[in-house]
Motif scaffolding. Structure first.
Motif, PDB file in Angstrom:
ATOM      1  N   TRP A 246      12.358  -2.535   1.081  1.00 20.04           N
ATOM      2  CA  TRP A 246      13.637  -2.007   0.601  1.00 20.04           C
ATOM      3  C   TRP A 246      13.517  -1.502  -0.836  1.00 20.04           C
ATOM      4  N   VAL A 247      12.669  -2.137  -1.624  1.00 24.10           N
ATOM      5  CA  VAL A 247      12.427  -1.639  -2.978  1.00 24.10           C
ATOM      6  C   VAL A 247      11.864  -0.229  -2.908  1.00 24.10           C
TER       7      VAL A 247
ATOM      8  N   LEU B 196       0.830  -1.204   0.000  1.00 17.84           N
ATOM      9  CA  LEU B 196       0.000   0.000   0.000  1.00 17.84           C
ATOM     10  C   LEU B 196       0.867   1.258   0.000  1.00 17.84           C
ATOM     11  N   ILE B 197       1.935   1.258   0.791  1.00 19.36           N
ATOM     12  CA  ILE B 197       2.855   2.404   0.822  1.00 19.36           C
ATOM     13  C   ILE B 197       3.454   2.630  -0.564  1.00 19.36           C
ATOM     14  N   GLY B 198       3.911   1.540  -1.176  1.00 17.49           N
ATOM     15  CA  GLY B 198       4.573   1.646  -2.476  1.00 17.49           C
ATOM     16  C   GLY B 198       3.642   2.092  -3.583  1.00 17.49           C
TER      17      GLY B 198
ATOM     18  N   LEU C 267      13.553   3.371  -4.211  1.00 18.72           N
ATOM     19  CA  LEU C 267      12.857   4.293  -5.101  1.00 18.72           C
ATOM     20  C   LEU C 267      12.777   5.695  -4.493  1.00 18.72           C
ATOM     21  N   LYS C 268      12.583   5.739  -3.192  1.00 16.76           N
ATOM     22  CA  LYS C 268      12.412   7.017  -2.505  1.00 16.76           C
ATOM     23  C   LYS C 268      13.737   7.761  -2.327  1.00 16.76           C
TER      24      LYS C 268
ATOM     25  N   TYR D 201      21.215   5.324 -11.302  1.00 15.72           N
ATOM     26  CA  TYR D 201      20.885   5.898 -10.006  1.00 15.72           C
ATOM     27  C   TYR D 201      21.994   5.635  -8.993  1.00 15.72           C
ATOM     28  N   SER D 202      21.940   6.367  -7.884  1.00 12.53           N
ATOM     29  CA  SER D 202      22.815   6.084  -6.747  1.00 12.53           C
ATOM     30  C   SER D 202      22.308   4.823  -6.031  1.00 12.53           C
ATOM     31  N   HIS D 203      23.050   4.368  -5.043  1.00  9.76           N
ATOM     32  CA  HIS D 203      22.674   3.219  -4.219  1.00  9.76           C
ATOM     33  C   HIS D 203      22.586   1.922  -5.021  1.00  9.76           C
ATOM     34  N   GLN D 204      23.388   1.782  -6.060  1.00  6.20           N
ATOM     35  CA  GLN D 204      23.287   0.580  -6.883  1.00  6.20           C
ATOM     36  C   GLN D 204      23.460  -0.702  -6.066  1.00  6.20           C
ATOM     37  N   TYR D 205      24.516  -0.737  -5.259  1.00  2.85           N
ATOM     38  CA  TYR D 205      24.793  -1.986  -4.556  1.00  2.85           C
ATOM     39  C   TYR D 205      23.902  -2.195  -3.335  1.00  2.85           C
TER      40      TYR D 205
END
Length: 249
Positions: free
Chosen positions: A237-238, A58-60, A242-243, A188-192
């Motif tokens: 975490w997905v 729901l959040i996503g 995204l956020k 994007y950043s945070h790839q790993y």
């Protein structure tokens, strides 16, 4: 080029189905450690812990519907949206299954999971490898994941039980994700940090395997209940990625 990959994929699938023998669902799988009844709900914690999937989904989906351009490219937006909807369906399907665990109710659990897996794999494939190709992959992959579950269910009912296609559509995307992250560059950043999606899910499967020992250790909370929470954390975490990720300059 696309035809070449399609032919290779079909060939690899055919080899897999020829080499690996059919695998029926072990009925012992349905015997979970948590069989407590609370508030008239059988297997209560295994049922109620599925609410975590619904909350994350729901959040996503709310975020993606309200500000779609903020989170991802429009070509993978349907994949991410379907992933979060799939989490909400997983909450309902898995909750229904745990009320009365058997092969029939398990179908609803696995259908929702298959939709989520295929949708997330398509989204990450698009962002790491090809947005154009991912846009064309979503529905065929979701159909393949659905087919794996339906074929398993029919085979259990009328033949000998065959989970091979279902297992392939669940575990192959998990196996491919680390290689995709290593080989390809994300815009994007945070790839790993994407690896935490896999890590939380692997931990979830670990707690599922040690369902009874974990319940004995905790004095009332089973490994399968914790599995639901960890798998929901993987889904969250997905959303976190995204956020928080930023487009690289």
């Amino acid at each position: 080029m696309n035809k070449k990959y399609l032919i290779l994929s079909i060939f690899a699938l055919a080899i897999y189905l020829l080499v690996v023998p059919p695998l029926a669902q072990d009925l012992q799988y349905h015997q979970f450690a948590d069989q407590q009844t609370l508030l008239f709900i059988p297997n209560a914690l295994n049922v109620l812990s599925n609410a975590a999937f619904f909350i994350v989904g729901l959040i996503g989906i709310t975020a993606l519907l309200n500000q779609p351009d903020k989170y991802c490219d429009k070509k993978v937006l349907p994949s991410y949206q379907l992933f979060f909807v799939g989490l909400m369906l997983t909450s309902l399907g898995s909750g229904y299954y745990h009320l009365e665990p058997n092969n029939f109710t398990l179908v609803f659990d696995r259908l929702a999971i298959a939709i989520s897996f295929m949708a997330l794999f398509t989204a990450l494939f698009g962002e790491l490898i090809s947005l154009k190709l991912a846009n064309k992959m979503l529905m065929p992959l979701v159909a393949l994941g659905t087919l794996g579950v339906v074929y398993w269910a029919v085979s259990e009912q009328y033949m000998y039980g065959d989970m091979r296609l279902y297992l392939l559509t669940q575990y192959l995307p998990l196996a491919l994700l680390p290689f995709m992250l290593i080989k390809y560059k994300w815009r994007y950043s945070h790839q790993y940090s994407c690896i935490f999606i896999l890590l939380f899910y692997v931990l979830a499967k670990f707690t599922e395997v040690y369902d009874q020992p974990i319940m004995e250790l905790t004095g009332g909370i089973s490994g399968h209940t914790i599995k639901h929470l960890l798998a929901a954390l993987s889904g969250y975490w997905v959303y976190w990625l995204l956020k928080n990720r930023k487009v690289k300059n």
